[in-house]
Motif scaffolding. Structure first.
Motif, mmCIF file in Angstrom:
data_model
loop_
_atom_site.group_PDB
_atom_site.id
_atom_site.type_symbol
_atom_site.label_atom_id
_atom_site.label_comp_id
_atom_site.label_asym_id
_atom_site.label_seq_id
_atom_site.Cartn_x
_atom_site.Cartn_y
_atom_site.Cartn_z
ATOM 1 N N HIS A 1 4.650 -0.180 -0.100
ATOM 2 C CA HIS A 1 5.495 -0.922 0.832
ATOM 3 C C HIS A 1 4.673 -2.007 1.523
ATOM 4 O O HIS A 1 3.462 -1.860 1.698
ATOM 5 C CB HIS A 1 6.175 0.005 1.848
ATOM 6 N N HIS B 1 0.860 -1.185 0.000
ATOM 7 C CA HIS B 1 0.000 0.000 0.000
ATOM 8 C C HIS B 1 0.890 1.226 0.000
ATOM 9 O O HIS B 1 2.069 1.163 0.357
ATOM 10 C CB HIS B 1 -0.889 0.018 1.254
ATOM 11 N N ARG C 1 5.374 10.146 11.404
ATOM 12 C CA ARG C 1 5.061 10.832 10.143
ATOM 13 C C ARG C 1 5.092 12.324 10.355
ATOM 14 O O ARG C 1 4.955 12.812 11.485
ATOM 15 C CB ARG C 1 3.661 10.438 9.643
ATOM 16 N N ASP D 1 0.887 4.987 1.815
ATOM 17 C CA ASP D 1 0.172 5.682 2.886
ATOM 18 C C ASP D 1 -0.652 6.833 2.323
ATOM 19 O O ASP D 1 -0.213 7.553 1.426
ATOM 20 C CB ASP D 1 1.155 6.231 3.916
HETATM 21 MN MN MN Z 1 2.344 2.290 5.351
#
Ligand code: MN
Ligand code: OGA
Length: 243
Positions: free
Chosen positions: A222, A158, A236, A160
């Motif tokens: 990833h 996926h 993040r 993010d």
């Molecule tokens: Mn991720």
């Protein structure tokens, strides 16, 4: 009768968890790719096995070009224990969720911990990760995202969501090693005129840190397969402000 779905749907399925939505702004991804073209071509499939500090390793230049870095022994054993202990009271109240087999993440439980409430050793580790965020990153999110994958758990490919994070995703691996796969997104493959998605597999030892920015953040999906129960601490930066 089954409705036909695009071939990538099952691998990149949007899960219930907002953190695992697929990025949906091709113009942003195209801009990011254009800003940082790789200097050297990547083989169709490159397996990077870590046996030393990858910042000096044979693939370091390629990984840097894609905005990816891996830092071995980034946190001390004491910092790792402190992070694990800080998450334990929250995680132990939760069951491992066993989502549908093709969900993006399965066999997991997760928590969001306010960084300012972490014990000193854990907070010091988090601050050292933030210090490595690139200058172009927006401010670090103060919530620390902890993911506890069971031995049978995994995170499927996926990208993010750009709604919930900026251009930098950093993760500490704790307790058990894991395999990280970076798999080129169809849009990135098309942008370079490729016929096959490129792929890199890396081993993530416990106490290592990896950071994804630029092309590794937007142009590659990833995925994680742990080899035992694994805790990750994901940090993040803030998502871009909506215009
Ligand atoms: Mn991720
Ligand atoms: C995520 C994710 C990777 C990791 O939270 O979106 O991909 O290393 N985590 O836990």
């Amino acid at each position: 009768m089954l409705l036909s779905l695009p071939p990538t749907t099952s691998a990149l399925r949007v899960s219930r968890c907002f953190r695992f939505c697929v990025a949906s702004a091709p113009h942003l991804r195209a801009a990011s790719l254009a800003a940082a073209p790789p200097a050297a071509p990547l083989p169709a499939h490159l397996v990077v096995s870590v046996s030393g500090d990858e910042s000096d390793g044979p693939h370091s230049a390629w990984l840097r070009d894609f905005g990816f870095s891996l830092h071995l022994d980034f946190v001390s054993a004491a910092e790792a224990s402190s992070l694990i202990a800080a998450a334990a009271p929250v995680l132990s109240r939760l069951p491992y969720s066993s989502d549908h087999f093709d969900a993006v993440i399965r066999g997991y439980r997760e928590a969001q911990l306010p960084a300012e409430r972490l014990p000193p050793a854990a907070a010091a580790a988090v601050r050292r990760v933030w210090a490595l965020f690139p200058a172009a990153a927006s401010s670090p999110q103060s919530l620390v995202h902890v993911i506890d994958l069971s031995t049978a758990g995994a995170i499927s490919p996926h990208v993010d969501s750009i709604k919930f994070g900026g251009g930098c995703v950093a993760a500490l691996s704790l307790i058990s090693p894991a395999r990280l796969s970076l798999i080129e997104e169809p849009a990135a493959m098309a942008a370079r005129g490729g016929a096959e998605p490129r792929r890199v597999d890396l081993e993530l030892p416990p106490r290592s840190l990896y950071i994804m920015t630029r092309e590794s953040r937007y142009g590659f999906a990833h995925a994680i397969v742990p080899s035992g129960r694994r805790l990750s601490v994901v940090l993040r930066d803030e998502p871009p402000a909506l215009a």
